[in-house]
Design an enzyme around this catalytic site. Structure first.
Site, PDB file in Angstrom:
ATOM      1  N   PHE A   4       0.857  -1.185   0.000  1.00 29.87           N
ATOM      2  CA  PHE A   4       0.000   0.000   0.000  1.00 29.87           C
ATOM      3  C   PHE A   4       0.897   1.240   0.000  1.00 29.87           C
ATOM      4  O   PHE A   4       0.728   2.160   0.793  1.00 29.87           O
ATOM      5  CB  PHE A   4      -0.931   0.018   1.221  1.00 29.87           C
ATOM      6  CG  PHE A   4      -1.716  -1.243   1.438  1.00 29.87           C
ATOM      7  CD1 PHE A   4      -2.881  -1.480   0.717  1.00 29.87           C
ATOM      8  CD2 PHE A   4      -1.294  -2.190   2.359  1.00 29.87           C
ATOM      9  CE1 PHE A   4      -3.612  -2.654   0.928  1.00 29.87           C
ATOM     10  CE2 PHE A   4      -2.018  -3.353   2.574  1.00 29.87           C
ATOM     11  CZ  PHE A   4      -3.183  -3.588   1.850  1.00 29.87           C
ATOM     12  N   CYS A  64      -5.067   2.993  10.269  1.00 31.08           N
ATOM     13  CA  CYS A  64      -5.513   4.390  10.381  1.00 31.08           C
ATOM     14  C   CYS A  64      -7.018   4.451  10.611  1.00 31.08           C
ATOM     15  O   CYS A  64      -7.641   5.498  10.432  1.00 31.08           O
ATOM     16  CB  CYS A  64      -5.131   5.179   9.134  1.00 31.08           C
ATOM     17  SG  CYS A  64      -5.921   4.607   7.613  1.00 31.08           S
TER      18      CYS A  64
END
Length: 404
Positions: free
Chosen positions: A225, A346
């Protein structure tokens, strides 16, 4: 002044200076979108001045808990100046800085980042939307800058009944910007990049990865990512400082080809081309790539997992936990004994404690044990305050696989 009267027992969080009032806590009262209201307990005692949102489940967000406070242009000028000045308290090795972090800075729903001489703002709540022009002027005065680009295109605006808005709010100029971070450079586009253009919250974690690379002299690095390659650049910067670039294999994976192209460009921007490194930039699904690497028998000395937000709220936590566990299980299988995994969440709906349990469960399924060497979080210009623990959204672990 319009008033919100809370139900009995619902005043406790505001008495602790928590800034949110949920729809279910209100006995009566209302106002126009973004209008300032007086929030009272069930017996009429003052609690806060707040911005009203007639659509959101968070029906009001507090501006001030001081009854004598006037919510006007002077108030917002003072709050913006205080937020900007507070960033001087931290040693931020970058000219890309978060200047306003919503509730933590007393401006619920407002995000403001500085990239060089340009401000980028997200107005994500009814209150800051109503005061947008006043806030724009206050921010430029506090910083001494002349350019402010609006990126109010995040999904949170829908929950406030607001449409997406982007473009120059004050001044104009190029949207392509290059910032300095620690000892390297990173390019971004404030008009099209994620969030306000870049992930400034990972600044210190990138620096920590560079330090680990310098100390451990990684030979094979996998960045999953990777977006525009911030951790890729950090790893190479650390290895360069150690004089250990020659022969390094570095794989960066993302499902966005434009992001990968920018990541590749960062090699040239930072002078890493022609240094004897072997790089792969894979436009692919991370889970698929991890499984393919396991089948191929590939292993890595260092792996970064920095996925997007799997659980925006607690309601999504169970499904997100499965996704986090799967990618961590696969990554741990690919990690060499003694290797280092930097893994992040997150998601606001995943607590630090739950994230630790997810990674532990992933290790158990992978048959891999490891040390939790460090805990990581957002850089200090993205603060969590005493009164608003929900501000802790970014959680990270440095896992060192135990030697064989």
């Amino acid at each position: 002044m319009k008033t919100l009267r809370l139900k009995p027992g619902k005043e406790r969080s505001m008495q602790r200076r928590h800034p949110w009032v949920f729809e279910s806590a209100i006995a009566r009262g209302g106002a126009d979108s973004g209008e300032t209201v007086r929030v009272e307990s069930h017996d009429g005692a003052f609690l806060a001045w707040a911005a009203f949102s007639p659509i959101s489940k968070i029906r009001a967000r507090a501006w001030s808990f001081v009854e004598t406070q006037r919510i006007d242009a002077a108030f917002f000028a003072s709050v913006c100046a205080r937020a900007v000045a507070a960033r001087g308290l931290f040693d931020l090795q970058s000219d890309g800085v978060r200047l306003v972090h919503g509730e933590a800075d007393g401006l619920p729903g407002l995000i403001v980042d500085r990239y060089g001489d340009t401000l980028v703002a997200q107005f994500l709540s009814a209150g800051v939307e109503r005061w947008k022009d006043v806030l724009a002027d206050a921010l430029l005065k506090a910083t001494g800058l002349g350019k402010l680009y609006e990126r109010s295109d995040a999904s949170g605006r829908e929950r406030e009944g607001l449409k997406p808005v982007t473009g120059w709010l004050r001044g104009d100029g190029p949207t392509e910007i290059t910032i300095r971070e620690h000892g390297w450079k990173l390019s971004l586009d404030i008009a099209t990049g994620h969030k306000t253009g870049f992930y400034l919250d990972q600044r210190d974690s990138r620096q920590r990865f560079a330090e680990l690379a310098q100390h451990r002299r990684f030979r094979r690095v996998l960045n999953c990512f990777c977006y525009t390659g911030g951790f890729t650049v950090a790893a190479l910067a650390g290895l360069k400082a150690a004089g250990a670039l020659e022969g390094v294999e570095l794989v960066s994976v993302d499902s966005s080809l434009p992001a990968l192209e920018r990541a590749r460009g960062h090699l040239a921007l930072n002078g890493f081309e022609g240094q004897g490194i072997q790089t792969e930039f894979l436009d692919a699904n991370v889970n698929t790539v991890l499984r393919e690497f396991i089948d191929q028998g590939r292993t890595f000395d260092a792996i970064v997992l920095d996925p997007p937000k799997f659980a925006p709220t607690v309601a999504h936590a169970e499904r997100a936990a499965r996704a986090y566990k799967d990618i961590n299980r696969l990554a741990l299988k690919l990690l060499e004994p003694g290797g280092v995994l930097l893994t992040f969440s997150c998601s606001g709906g995943i607590s630090a404690d739950l994230f630790h349990k997810i990674v532990a469960s992933a290790g158990l399924d992978a048959g891999v044990d490891g040390y939790i060497a460090e805990r990581l979080g957002a850089a200090p210009d993205h603060p969590m305050t005493i009164e608003f623990p929900e501000g802790e959204y970014l959680k990270g672990l440095v896992v060192v696989r135990k030697p064989a």
